[in-house]
Design a protein around this motif. Structure first.
Motif, PDB file in Angstrom:
ATOM      1  N   THR A 173     -32.338   2.369 -16.907  1.00 15.77           N
ATOM      2  CA  THR A 173     -33.554   1.559 -17.008  1.00 15.77           C
ATOM      3  C   THR A 173     -34.096   1.190 -15.625  1.00 15.77           C
ATOM      4  O   THR A 173     -35.312   1.174 -15.437  1.00 15.77           O
ATOM      5  CB  THR A 173     -33.323   0.297 -17.868  1.00 15.77           C
ATOM      6  OG1 THR A 173     -32.269  -0.479 -17.305  1.00 15.77           O
ATOM      7  CG2 THR A 173     -33.000   0.669 -19.308  1.00 15.77           C
ATOM      8  N   ASP A 174     -33.208   0.938 -14.678  1.00 10.83           N
ATOM      9  CA  ASP A 174     -33.656   0.651 -13.312  1.00 10.83           C
ATOM     10  C   ASP A 174     -34.403   1.843 -12.718  1.00 10.83           C
ATOM     11  O   ASP A 174     -35.281   1.671 -11.868  1.00 10.83           O
ATOM     12  CB  ASP A 174     -32.476   0.290 -12.408  1.00 10.83           C
ATOM     13  CG  ASP A 174     -31.917  -1.102 -12.669  1.00 10.83           C
ATOM     14  OD1 ASP A 174     -32.538  -1.873 -13.439  1.00 10.83           O
ATOM     15  OD2 ASP A 174     -30.839  -1.406 -12.124  1.00 10.83           O
ATOM     16  N   ALA A 175     -34.057   3.043 -13.150  1.00 11.33           N
ATOM     17  CA  ALA A 175     -34.709   4.263 -12.658  1.00 11.33           C
ATOM     18  C   ALA A 175     -35.930   4.645 -13.505  1.00 11.33           C
ATOM     19  O   ALA A 175     -36.507   5.710 -13.312  1.00 11.33           O
ATOM     20  CB  ALA A 175     -33.701   5.416 -12.630  1.00 11.33           C
ATOM     21  N   GLY A 176     -36.301   3.786 -14.452  1.00 13.23           N
ATOM     22  CA  GLY A 176     -37.512   4.023 -15.244  1.00 13.23           C
ATOM     23  C   GLY A 176     -37.313   4.889 -16.472  1.00 13.23           C
ATOM     24  O   GLY A 176     -38.264   5.510 -16.947  1.00 13.23           O
ATOM     25  N   ALA A 177     -36.105   4.916 -17.008  1.00 16.83           N
ATOM     26  CA  ALA A 177     -35.830   5.764 -18.170  1.00 16.83           C
ATOM     27  C   ALA A 177     -35.384   4.941 -19.372  1.00 16.83           C
ATOM     28  O   ALA A 177     -34.889   3.825 -19.238  1.00 16.83           O
ATOM     29  CB  ALA A 177     -34.746   6.779 -17.827  1.00 16.83           C
ATOM     30  N   GLU A 178     -35.566   5.527 -20.530  1.00 19.99           N
ATOM     31  CA  GLU A 178     -35.044   4.972 -21.774  1.00 19.99           C
ATOM     32  C   GLU A 178     -34.090   5.990 -22.377  1.00 19.99           C
ATOM     33  O   GLU A 178     -34.378   7.185 -22.375  1.00 19.99           O
ATOM     34  CB  GLU A 178     -36.181   4.678 -22.758  1.00 19.99           C
ATOM     35  CG  GLU A 178     -35.724   3.967 -24.008  1.00 19.99           C
ATOM     36  CD  GLU A 178     -34.985   2.654 -23.725  1.00 19.99           C
ATOM     37  OE1 GLU A 178     -33.852   2.505 -24.216  1.00 19.99           O
ATOM     38  OE2 GLU A 178     -35.529   1.796 -23.016  1.00 19.99           O
ATOM     39  N   VAL A 179     -32.957   5.506 -22.868  1.00 16.66           N
ATOM     40  CA  VAL A 179     -31.953   6.350 -23.511  1.00 16.66           C
ATOM     41  C   VAL A 179     -32.151   6.264 -25.013  1.00 16.66           C
ATOM     42  O   VAL A 179     -32.308   5.165 -25.566  1.00 16.66           O
ATOM     43  CB  VAL A 179     -30.522   5.891 -23.140  1.00 16.66           C
ATOM     44  CG1 VAL A 179     -29.477   6.693 -23.916  1.00 16.66           C
ATOM     45  CG2 VAL A 179     -30.294   5.999 -21.642  1.00 16.66           C
ATOM     46  N   ILE A 180     -32.145   7.423 -25.682  1.00 22.72           N
ATOM     47  CA  ILE A 180     -32.282   7.482 -27.137  1.00 22.72           C
ATOM     48  C   ILE A 180     -31.231   8.435 -27.671  1.00 22.72           C
ATOM     49  O   ILE A 180     -31.182   9.597 -27.265  1.00 22.72           O
ATOM     50  CB  ILE A 180     -33.688   7.981 -27.549  1.00 22.72           C
ATOM     51  CG1 ILE A 180     -34.770   7.053 -27.001  1.00 22.72           C
ATOM     52  CG2 ILE A 180     -33.775   8.115 -29.065  1.00 22.72           C
ATOM     53  CD1 ILE A 180     -36.183   7.567 -27.209  1.00 22.72           C
ATOM     54  N   GLY A 181     -30.393   7.944 -28.574  1.00 23.01           N
ATOM     55  CA  GLY A 181     -29.383   8.777 -29.215  1.00 23.01           C
ATOM     56  C   GLY A 181     -29.854   9.218 -30.594  1.00 23.01           C
ATOM     57  O   GLY A 181     -30.501   8.449 -31.306  1.00 23.01           O
ATOM     58  N   VAL A 182     -29.518  10.456 -30.969  1.00 26.77           N
ATOM     59  CA  VAL A 182     -29.929  11.005 -32.267  1.00 26.77           C
ATOM     60  C   VAL A 182     -28.744  11.691 -32.923  1.00 26.77           C
ATOM     61  O   VAL A 182     -28.069  12.514 -32.296  1.00 26.77           O
ATOM     62  CB  VAL A 182     -31.064  12.048 -32.111  1.00 26.77           C
ATOM     63  CG1 VAL A 182     -31.487  12.601 -33.472  1.00 26.77           C
ATOM     64  CG2 VAL A 182     -32.261  11.478 -31.366  1.00 26.77           C
TER      65      VAL A 182
END
Length: 152
Positions: A62-71
């Motif tokens: 998140t600090d690097a501007g990303a969102e993690v999504i698991g599927v």
């Protein structure tokens, strides 16, 4: 279908998260890099290790501007239990009919078994990294974070 390759536009989709709320890839585009990871099954040793490793690195993402999504193909209820039991701060999506998994080519063992595949999708919706390995769980997180930081 074979796994989507780097440089390919990521297909949009909408799936329910662990609370039943619909989430689309398009919800994040333009604002965040998306780390979209497909995993075989909630509450299994390898998948729990992977989810907890993403959890432990979540702030770095998140600090690097990303969102993690698991599927995975598990149900909303199973995802809710899994996320709660392990304190997962990110979204888990229920792809119960495996349509999104197939769309992304996130399968293994001759296209039959659910694969462990991670994609990094930039803010414009283009796949910038694709990693597939059933056994190298740490590689999914390390490689994804490197790419996310390069996209900052």
């Amino acid at each position: 279908m074979s796994m989507l390759q780097v440089g390919t536009k990521a297909p949009d989709f909408t799936l329910p998260d662990q609370s039943g709320k619909p989430v689309s890839l398009g919800d994040f585009l333009g604002e965040k890099v998306v780390v979209l990871y497909f995993y075989p099954k909630d509450n299994t040793r390898g998948c729990t290790t992977e989810a907890c490793t993403f959890r432990d690195s979540y702030e770095s993402f998140t600090d690097a501007g990303a969102e993690v999504i698991g599927v995975s193909s598990d149900s909303v209820a199973t995802h809710e239990q899994f996320a709660g039991a392990h304190g997962l701060p990110f979204v888990l999506l229920a792809d119960t009919d495996k349509a999104v998994r197939k769309q992304y080519g996130a399968t293994s063992l001759g296209g039959v078994m659910p694969g462990r595949v991670t994609f990094v999708i930039d803010r414009e919706g283009v796949i910038r990294h694709a990693f597939s390995s059933q056994m190298n769980i740490g590689g999914h997180i390390e490689d994804a974070l490197k790419v996310v930081k390069q996209l900052q």
